[in-house]
Design a protein around this motif. Structure first.
Motif, short mmCIF file in Angstrom:
data_model
loop_
_atom_site.label_atom_id
_atom_site.label_comp_id
_atom_site.label_asym_id
_atom_site.label_seq_id
_atom_site.Cartn_x
_atom_site.Cartn_y
_atom_site.Cartn_z
N LEU A 66 0.84 -1.20 0.00
CA LEU A 66 0.00 0.00 0.00
C LEU A 66 0.88 1.25 0.00
O LEU A 66 2.02 1.21 0.49
CB LEU A 66 -0.90 -0.01 1.24
CG LEU A 66 -1.95 -1.13 1.23
CD1 LEU A 66 -2.57 -1.31 2.61
CD2 LEU A 66 -3.04 -0.83 0.21
N PRO A 67 0.39 2.38 -0.54
CA PRO A 67 1.20 3.62 -0.51
C PRO A 67 1.38 4.12 0.93
O PRO A 67 0.70 3.66 1.84
CB PRO A 67 0.35 4.60 -1.33
CG PRO A 67 -1.02 4.04 -1.33
CD PRO A 67 -0.91 2.57 -1.18
N ALA A 68 2.30 5.09 1.11
CA ALA A 68 2.59 5.57 2.47
C ALA A 68 1.35 6.17 3.12
O ALA A 68 1.09 5.97 4.31
CB ALA A 68 3.71 6.60 2.42
N LEU A 69 0.56 6.90 2.33
CA LEU A 69 -0.61 7.58 2.89
C LEU A 69 -1.89 6.97 2.35
O LEU A 69 -2.07 6.87 1.13
CB LEU A 69 -0.56 9.08 2.54
CG LEU A 69 0.68 9.84 3.02
CD1 LEU A 69 0.57 11.31 2.63
CD2 LEU A 69 0.87 9.70 4.52
N GLY A 70 -2.76 6.61 3.26
CA GLY A 70 -4.05 6.03 2.84
C GLY A 70 -4.87 5.74 4.10
O GLY A 70 -4.37 5.88 5.23
N TRP A 71 -6.11 5.31 3.89
CA TRP A 71 -6.96 5.05 5.07
C TRP A 71 -6.46 3.86 5.89
O TRP A 71 -6.87 3.65 7.03
CB TRP A 71 -8.43 4.93 4.71
CG TRP A 71 -8.80 4.02 3.58
CD1 TRP A 71 -9.13 4.39 2.33
CD2 TRP A 71 -8.89 2.57 3.60
NE1 TRP A 71 -9.42 3.28 1.56
CE2 TRP A 71 -9.28 2.16 2.31
CE3 TRP A 71 -8.69 1.60 4.58
CZ2 TRP A 71 -9.47 0.82 1.97
CZ3 TRP A 71 -8.87 0.27 4.24
CH2 TRP A 71 -9.25 -0.10 2.96
N HIS A 72 -5.50 3.09 5.31
CA HIS A 72 -4.93 1.98 6.08
C HIS A 72 -4.16 2.48 7.29
O HIS A 72 -3.92 1.72 8.24
CB HIS A 72 -4.02 1.13 5.19
CG HIS A 72 -2.99 1.91 4.46
ND1 HIS A 72 -1.78 2.22 5.00
CD2 HIS A 72 -3.00 2.47 3.22
CE1 HIS A 72 -1.08 2.93 4.12
NE2 HIS A 72 -1.80 3.09 3.04
N VAL A 73 -3.79 3.78 7.30
CA VAL A 73 -3.10 4.34 8.48
C VAL A 73 -3.98 4.19 9.73
O VAL A 73 -3.48 3.92 10.81
CB VAL A 73 -2.71 5.83 8.23
CG1 VAL A 73 -2.32 6.54 9.51
CG2 VAL A 73 -1.60 5.91 7.19
N PHE A 74 -5.30 4.34 9.57
CA PHE A 74 -6.14 4.15 10.76
C PHE A 74 -6.87 2.81 10.78
O PHE A 74 -7.32 2.38 11.84
CB PHE A 74 -7.12 5.32 10.97
CG PHE A 74 -8.14 5.52 9.88
CD1 PHE A 74 -7.87 6.34 8.81
CD2 PHE A 74 -9.38 4.90 9.94
CE1 PHE A 74 -8.81 6.53 7.80
CE2 PHE A 74 -10.33 5.09 8.95
CZ PHE A 74 -10.04 5.91 7.86
N MET A 75 -6.98 2.13 9.65
CA MET A 75 -7.64 0.81 9.67
C MET A 75 -6.64 -0.33 9.91
O MET A 75 -7.04 -1.48 10.10
CB MET A 75 -8.38 0.57 8.36
CG MET A 75 -9.66 1.38 8.19
SD MET A 75 -10.96 0.97 9.39
CE MET A 75 -11.60 -0.56 8.72
N GLY A 76 -5.33 -0.02 9.90
CA GLY A 76 -4.32 -1.06 10.12
C GLY A 76 -3.74 -1.52 8.79
O GLY A 76 -4.47 -1.97 7.91
#
Ligand SMILES: C[S@@+](CC[C@H](N)C(=O)[O-])C[C@H]1O[C@@H](n2cnc3c(N)ncnc32)[C@H](O)[C@@H]1O
Length: 276
Positions: free
Chosen positions: A235-245
């Motif tokens: 995944l890229p550095a910035l994305g909603w995965h930052v808060f979803m894990g």
């Protein structure tokens, strides 16, 4: 219970802090924090800011309009609309942790006066009739079992002539999607309607349909490329995965794309109007 399952699915603490530190790690300690800069991280739906930009063009908000975001998540789209158009946006979401994050990020970008966040249910909107000029809801309908109530509540709080923009993932002909997906860990939290069922619900609530776009086929080439990219590069550095894990999000994204490619999901965007 579906609601507990939903809370477990969207759980997360210190979301705003995690987002701001990911931004600083990627762009430096002095990174400007605006709604536009945060957009890769806080628009929690397919196609992110691009989808919000297209939706906003259809709503055409005027400065000082009152807009409602139903299921506003951590508030990215609400902040972006307020920053771009000077409108007032009220965001309502079921998840207390998402509402806390939205308020903290509103403060970080200086938009607390124009973006109001309320914790509550789309099925029981805490507003009098005809409160809003326009409304929108991005990728929320998949969590809603009582979709008739969702649309009648939206209809009630809109002013006559007001527009309602909705995007959602829906059921495809190929059967159940591969879980977990970004909106649900298990089928117990996921309620998918076909595009035609959704069209009927919108009309039954009293809306006129201004635009109805089943984007399923059009999305497939980009979806295929996306799966190749995440499988190759992560995944890229910035994305909603930052808060979803991060690890979990890789699975959520891959399952969505695989389900799309197997005809198990549809992608719908529509614009409805409460008759004037
Ligand atoms: C996939 S997220 C989309 C968030 C946001 N619309 C966005 O695009 O950034 C789905 C959101 O719907 C919210 N939601 C689910 N059921 C809801 C309900 N009954 N009432 C209000 N919000 C709900 C969830 O808490 C979650 O924030």
């Amino acid at each position: 219970m579906a609601r507990d399952g939903l809370a477990a699915h969207y759980q997360g603490e210190d979301i705003a802090e995690r987002i701001l530190s990911a931004l600083r790690a990627a762009q430096g300690a002095d990174a400007r924090v605006t709604a536009e800069v945060l957009a890769p991280l806080d628009h929690f739906h397919g196609r992110g800011l691009a989808a919000t930009t297209e939706m906003a063009a259809r709503l055409d908000p005027q400065a000082d309009d009152r807009i409602l975001d139903i299921g506003s998540g951590i508030g990215g789209p609400a902040r972006w609309l307020a920053e771009r158009f000077g409108c007032h946006v009220t965001g309502l979401d079921l998840m207390p942790s998402f509402c806390r994050a939205a308020e903290a990020l509103n403060a970080a970008v200086g938009l607390s006066a124009r973006v109001r966040i309320l914790q509550g249910s789309a099925l029981d909107l805490p507003f009098p009739a005809a409160s809003f000029d326009h409304a929108y809801s991005q990728n929320v309908l998949m969590n809603i079992a009582d979709k008739a109530r969702f649309f009648t509540e939206a209809f009630r709080v809109l002013k006559p002539g007001g527009l309602f923009a909705v995007s959602c993932v829906g059921a495809g002909p190929g059967g159940e999607p591969f879980y977990p997906v970004p909106w649900a860990s298990t089928p117990a939290e996921s309620f998918l309607a076909t595009p035609e069922e959704t069209r009927r619900l919108v009309l039954d609530a009293g809306f006129d349909l201004v635009r109805f776009e089943d984007r399923t086929e059009a999305m497939l080439p980009a979806r295929r490329r996306m799966l190749e990219e995440v499988e190759r590069d992560g995944l890229p550095a910035l994305g909603w995965h930052v808060f979803m894990g991060a690890e979990r999000s890789l699975e959520l994204v891959a399952n969505t794309v695989r389900s799309d490619l197997a005809g198990r999901l549809t992608t719908l965007e529509l614009l409805a109007r409460r008759p004037g």
